[in-house]
Design a protein around this motif. Structure first.
Motif, mmCIF file in Angstrom:
data_model
loop_
_atom_site.group_PDB
_atom_site.id
_atom_site.type_symbol
_atom_site.label_atom_id
_atom_site.label_comp_id
_atom_site.label_asym_id
_atom_site.label_seq_id
_atom_site.Cartn_x
_atom_site.Cartn_y
_atom_site.Cartn_z
ATOM 1 N N GLY B 64 -36.346 -33.079 -24.518
ATOM 2 C CA GLY B 64 -37.453 -34.039 -24.559
ATOM 3 C C GLY B 64 -38.681 -33.513 -23.852
ATOM 4 O O GLY B 64 -39.797 -33.556 -24.387
ATOM 5 N N ALA B 263 -34.924 -44.320 -28.443
ATOM 6 C CA ALA B 263 -35.385 -42.936 -28.266
ATOM 7 C C ALA B 263 -35.410 -42.199 -29.600
ATOM 8 O O ALA B 263 -36.344 -41.441 -29.903
ATOM 9 C CB ALA B 263 -34.467 -42.214 -27.280
ATOM 10 N N THR B 264 -34.388 -42.455 -30.431
ATOM 11 C CA THR B 264 -34.323 -41.791 -31.733
ATOM 12 C C THR B 264 -35.499 -42.212 -32.604
ATOM 13 O O THR B 264 -36.151 -41.381 -33.253
ATOM 14 C CB THR B 264 -32.999 -42.142 -32.444
ATOM 15 O OG1 THR B 264 -31.943 -42.010 -31.517
ATOM 16 C CG2 THR B 264 -32.772 -41.219 -33.634
ATOM 17 N N THR B 267 -38.594 -40.560 -31.377
ATOM 18 C CA THR B 267 -38.624 -39.140 -31.761
ATOM 19 C C THR B 267 -39.016 -38.991 -33.233
ATOM 20 O O THR B 267 -39.807 -38.119 -33.605
ATOM 21 C CB THR B 267 -37.252 -38.495 -31.517
ATOM 22 O OG1 THR B 267 -36.852 -38.781 -30.194
ATOM 23 C CG2 THR B 267 -37.315 -36.994 -31.714
ATOM 24 N N VAL B 432 -39.161 -40.973 -24.635
ATOM 25 C CA VAL B 432 -37.843 -40.617 -25.170
ATOM 26 C C VAL B 432 -36.921 -40.252 -24.011
ATOM 27 O O VAL B 432 -35.765 -40.700 -23.941
ATOM 28 C CB VAL B 432 -37.971 -39.452 -26.183
ATOM 29 C CG1 VAL B 432 -36.595 -38.877 -26.511
ATOM 30 C CG2 VAL B 432 -38.672 -39.924 -27.439
#
Lengths: 317, 448
Positions: B64, B263-264, B267, B432
């Protein structure tokens, strides 16, 4: 015109002795024209011939417009104009008149006399400006009919071209700035002296007997030498006295010094392929000397130098 | 060099032995087992559940942070290279062309004024002054854009000195010409020789250098290395997130770990945003090249070529039969102009004007070759020829302005979003990291 008056003044200083054009010595100092010559060692003068002696005219001149068939003059007549090779920056001999843009002077008028003899009209002439170093080659390869460009008749050039009889006697001098203490070219040892590339003047600089010898600087034309002189790139210019007079007339801070140190007999150069043309040109000169045309031309361009001298006598082989 | 480098480690290794023989050695021995212990402990982590989670967290945080860093740098380097292209390289190209064409036009005009004879026509004097002003203005601003010590700076130095000398020679020629002295013509030919032999080749070198810089600018602006690295990192981050979630849903009772899902998503957003901004930049840079700087550079060359033709024509006449070299140069330029005029941004009017000009030029040469010098000069500097030629240069100038505008517009669009990318990618990447840490720490808590 102011210019002419200037020419007058300077020319008077230069004096009667002075008129001339190109540089290549005859009998006296030296000779041959290798542009690279830098050693003051005198080369043996080329005395194998008499460069003043040209081909004898064959009888009277034909009537204008009626050139003998098969002759080079007939060729010129067919073409409709005589091609004269000359320069455009030699004041008084052949320079471009800045007001009219036309090239004019003593040399050009000599060419015009030949044109008049062929056509009956002196304007049937095409002026082709050639470099000093192209004068021999242009005459030889026929790209011009006639070269009249302050060109010294010498034996080396006779090997490649024909010269007419001598139409002007010049001699080499040197031009320096008015504040220069030099009295003659011998006082210019180690100084930069400019001359046109391919001129006999250039070769003569290297033969000056002084220690060290002057440094000869070549420029494409004498006009470029004057520019270099005025820009302080060179210290002096050396060539025939009348060319120098023309330059001094354009620059009040320049003066011509010393005695003539060479003899420069001017001739018009032509190809060796048609000797009848050389004889014809000599006949034109003969008439010009006899009927006062030469004198009138002298007075027109060089009259400020004093009264016209007797025209140079023709010599034939 | 190589021996010095090879020799260096030896003293370094010997130093501790000789200076601190007693203390240093035991320390070194203590360190080595310690390191071995660290590796062993890391390896041991794989065998326990919390250990595996700790490893996953470390990997996610590393990926990250790296993504944020590389993404920010990618945005920054693309942004600065794009603005360098627009603000420095391309203007330098335009200025180099202005210097070249200004000097070439000044030379042509001076030669024509010389041909005209007498007092220089006022229109020609004005055109000469304008041309020289254009060249010197461009020279001044080009000087600001070239780094010291570069070949371009060297060219500019020669040009700046030479232009001053050139202007002085022409001014002297004019002053002398006013007095009716033939040496004025010699000053003019010295000036022209300086222009053609020294100044124009330098201006041309500057122009070529600027062309290379623009080409290099496109490569820098689309920096493939950064882009590839960013793609690998984003893909790695996404893969690591998905794997961690798969592992968690297998080993725990919860199917979804909400922070990790967040977080996914972030991203994915980061990837999508970068893709949109960077591909927009590529597209518009590409268009700036194909519709802006490439045709502009080609048009500049056309202008240089036609000015060369016009200059050669005047100089051929001024040399009065001694100008074969200029005439040959004209033919060389003409051969190149033929194809260059095919430029899609030039109008048929321009091509027609050039054709008209060439026809008049043929007549001029014909007249000169047949000995009618005065008529040749009159035609060469006459209104008809001048008009045809000026129509041509005006058309080229219009087309050139159009291409310069297109370039500026495309570069502006290409730079859009790059600044935002520079700031947002690191922020998103940090978010993230925070979410990943939150998601995994919640599971780690369960092992306490």
């Amino acid at each position: 015109m102011a210019r002419t008056r200037y020419v007058v003044a300077v020319a008077l200083v230069l004096a009667v002795a002075g008129c001339s054009g190109d540089s290549s010595p005859l009998p006296a100092p030296t000779g041959p024209p290798t542009a690279t010559a830098t050693s003051p060692a005198t080369k043996a003068p080329d005395t194998a011939c008499n460069p003043r002696a040209s081909l004898r005219p064959s009888g009277a001149l034909p009537k204008p417009g009626r050139m003998p068939a098969g002759s080079w003059m007939a060729e010129i007549q067919k073409r409709g104009r005589l091609i004269l090779g000359t320069s455009q920056d030699t004041l008084l001999f052949s320079s471009r008149n800045p007001f009219t843009g036309k090239v004019e002077g003593f040399d050009v008028d000599m060419g015009r006399q030949v044109a008049a003899a062929i056509f009956g009209n002196p304007d049937k002439i095409q002026i082709k400006v050639i470099g000093y170093d192209e004068r021999v080659s242009a005459a030889r390869d026929g790209s011009v009919d006639l070269v009249a460009d302050t060109m010294t008749a010498n034996c080396e050039r006779w090997a490649d071209v024909h010269f007419s009889t001598v139409y002007y006697e010049a001699g080499q001098k040197v031009l320096v700035s008015t504040d220069s203490p030099a009295k003659s070219i011998e006082d210019l040892g180690g100084k930069k002296v400019c001359a046109a590339a391919g001129s006999t003047s250039y070769d003569n600089i290297a033969t000056v007997r002084s220690q060290p010898a002057p440094v000869a600087v070549a420029k494409p034309a004498f006009g470029d030498c004057l520019v270099a002189f005025q820009q302080n790139e060179v210290d002096a210019i050396s060539t025939d006295d009348t060319i120098l007079a023309g330059m001094a007339a354009q620059d009040p801070y320049a003066k011509v010094i010393g005695p003539k140190f060479t003899e420069e007999p001017y001739g018009m150069a032509m190809s060796q392929d048609h000797p009848e043309f050389t004889r014809f040109v000599n006949a034109v000169l003969e008439r010009s000397r006899a009927d006062g045309t030469w004198k009138a031309t002298y007075e027109k361009w060089l009259g400020e130098f004093g009264p016209a001298p007797a025209p140079p006598a023709a010599e034939y082989r | 060099m190589s021996t010095a480098l090879a020799a260096r480690p030896q003293p370094g290794r010997q130093q501790p032995d000789t200076r601190l023989p007693g203390t240093q050695r035991p320390d070194a021995q203590v360190l080595r087992p310690e390191r071995g212990g660290l590796f062993r402990r890391l390896r041991a982590l794989r065998h326990t559940s919390p250990g595996r989670l700790q490893l996953a967290l470390a990997a996610l945080l590393t990926l990250g942070l790296l993504t944020g860093l590389v993404g920010g740098l990618t945005g920054y380097s693309a942004g600065s290279a794009t603005s360098d292209l627009g603000n420095r390289a391309q203007p330098l190209l335009v200025e180099a062309e202005a210097i070249y064409s200004g000097l070439a036009e000044a030379d042509t005009t001076a030669a024509q004024a010389f041909l005209a004879g007498g007092l220089e026509p006022a229109a020609l004097t004005r055109r000469y002054d304008d041309a020289l002003t254009r060249a010197t203005t461009a020279l001044a601003s080009a000087a600001r854009r070239t780094p010291e010590g570069s070949p371009a700076a060297a060219s500019i130095e020669v040009l700046a000195n030479g232009v001053a000398r050139y202007a002085a020679l022409v001014a002297t020629a004019r002053a002398v010409n006013r007095q009716g002295l033939p040496v004025g013509a010699s000053y003019l030919s010295s000036a022209s020789a300086l222009n053609r032999d020294v100044l124009l080749p330098q201006a041309q070198a500057l122009f070529r250098g600027a062309q290379d810089e623009v080409a290099g600018g496109y490569d820098d602006a689309t920096g493939a290395g950064w882009r590839l690295l960013l793609t690998v990192l984003v893909a790695g981050l996404l893969a690591a997130l998905l794997l961690t979630q798969a592992h968690l849903s297998l080993t725990t009772k919860r199917t979804f770990n909400v922070p990790l899902v967040g977080a996914t998503v972030l991203t994915a957003l980061l990837a999508l945003g970068s893709l949109i901004v960077l591909s927009n930049q590529s597209t518009h840079l590409n268009r700036a090249g194909t519709t802006g700087s490439q045709p502009a550079s080609a048009l500049a060359e056309v202008r240089i070529l036609v000015l060369r033709e016009r200059g050669d024509e005047a100089l051929t006449l001024a040399a009065r039969g001694g100008g074969a070299a200029y005439d040959k140069d004209f033919e060389d330029a003409r051969a190149s102009v033929g194809t260059a005029l095919g430029n899609e941004y030039l109008t048929t009017k321009a091509r027609g004007a050039h054709q008209t000009y060439l026809e008049t030029h043929e007549t001029v040469r014909e007249l000169d070759k047949n000995g009618d010098y005065d008529a040749a000069v009159k035609l060469a500097i006459g209104d008809q020829t001048t008009e045809a030629f000026e129509t041509l240069t005006a058309e080229i100038a219009t087309a050139l302005e159009g291409r310069k505008a297109a370039f500026t517009a495309e570069i502006g669009t290409a730079g859009r979003g790059l600044g935002l990318l520079t700031v947002l990618v690191p922020l998103l990447a940090l978010a993230v990291c925070v979410l990943a840490a939150a998601g995994i720490r919640a599971r780690l808590e369960e092992y306490r």
